[in-house]
Design an enzyme around this catalytic site. Structure first.
Site, PDB file in Angstrom:
ATOM      1  CG  HIS A 210      -2.097  -0.905   1.101  1.00 59.86           C
ATOM      2  ND1 HIS A 210      -2.005  -2.265   1.312  1.00 59.86           N
ATOM      3  CD2 HIS A 210      -3.398  -0.665   0.790  1.00 59.86           C
ATOM      4  CE1 HIS A 210      -3.193  -2.824   1.130  1.00 59.86           C
ATOM      5  NE2 HIS A 210      -4.060  -1.870   0.819  1.00 59.86           N
TER       6      HIS A 210
ATOM      7  CE  LYS B 101      -4.105  -0.372   4.561  1.00 58.36           C
ATOM      8  NZ  LYS B 101      -5.418   0.271   4.813  1.00 58.36           N
TER       9      LYS B 101
END
Length: 223
Positions: free
Chosen positions: A132, A136
């Site tokens: 990600h 995040k």
């Protein structure tokens, strides 16, 4: 709900996912964007609740539960895309509103999870690599945790956080003389919009105070 049109508010509206959700709601003929809540807009959630039938929450793990409880207590349904918090309190009926939570609203990601679950019944071992963007907050991701939870056996998870990524997951399964890799890539946050809108249209009709997983809508007979 007025005349069949669902009034939708977005919490976290100034974020990149929030902006994509707002645009998706505005483009839908049966939905109307009733409010945008975000500290960056100087608009608290409480200020829009009275105008909404459903609130979509893409905020932070430390605020999502309080937001959701405020919604359901006020009789507003909530669709939650925020992960990294324990949603258990939402399973207790605290008000007339319902809650729907999904670790991932990309339909392709839900298919990836379903295929991985099926494959895990026939392969010896598996591991997950989830990748990600570097902003995040939670690791491992909610999608990876949910995938591992549904699969057979003990499935280790490896997390990668780098700039340039959006949301990606590989499930690698191994057995004698062979491997199988199942991968999903979200290259743009608009990938989450169709699943979010599906949940927005469903949440008022669900029988449980809390439903978890978009697979519950895509594959209701398997739930």
């Amino acid at each position: 709900m007025t005349g069949g049109v669902i009034r939708v508010g977005v919490a976290g509206a100034a974020g990149r996912v929030g902006q994509a959700i707002c645009a998706g709601v505005e483009a839908a003929g049966d939905l109307v964007l009733a409010g945008r809540a975000d500290p960056a807009l100087d608009t608290p959630l409480a200020s829009i609740l009275g105008d909404c039938d459903v609130v979509v929450d893409f905020t932070r793990p430390d605020t999502a539960l309080d937001n959701a409880l405020a919604c359901v207590t006020a009789g507003v349904h909530v669709v939650i895309g925020t992960t990294g918090f324990d949603p258990a309190p939402l399973a207790e009926r605290r008000g007339p509103g319902n809650a729907f939570l999904a670790p991932n609203f990309a339909i392709g990601a839900v298919l990836m999870m379903r295929f991985a679950v099926e494959a895990s019944r026939h392969m010896a071992r598996a591991e997950i690599i989830e990748l990600h963007h570097d902003a995040k907050l939670d690791a491992p991701s909610g999608t990876a945790r949910r995938t591992a939870e549904l699969m057979e056996g003990d499935v280790p998870i490896h997390s990668v956080r780098l700039p340039g990524l959006v949301a990606h997951q590989e499930v690698i399964l191994g057995d004698v003389g062979q491997t199988l890799t199942i991968r999903h890539d979200s290259t743009d946050r608009t990938s989450f919009v169709p699943g979010v809108l599906l949940a927005v249209r469903h949440v008022a009709r669900q029988d449980e105070p809390l439903v978890v997983g978009l697979e519950r809508l895509l594959f209701p007979d398997a739930a």
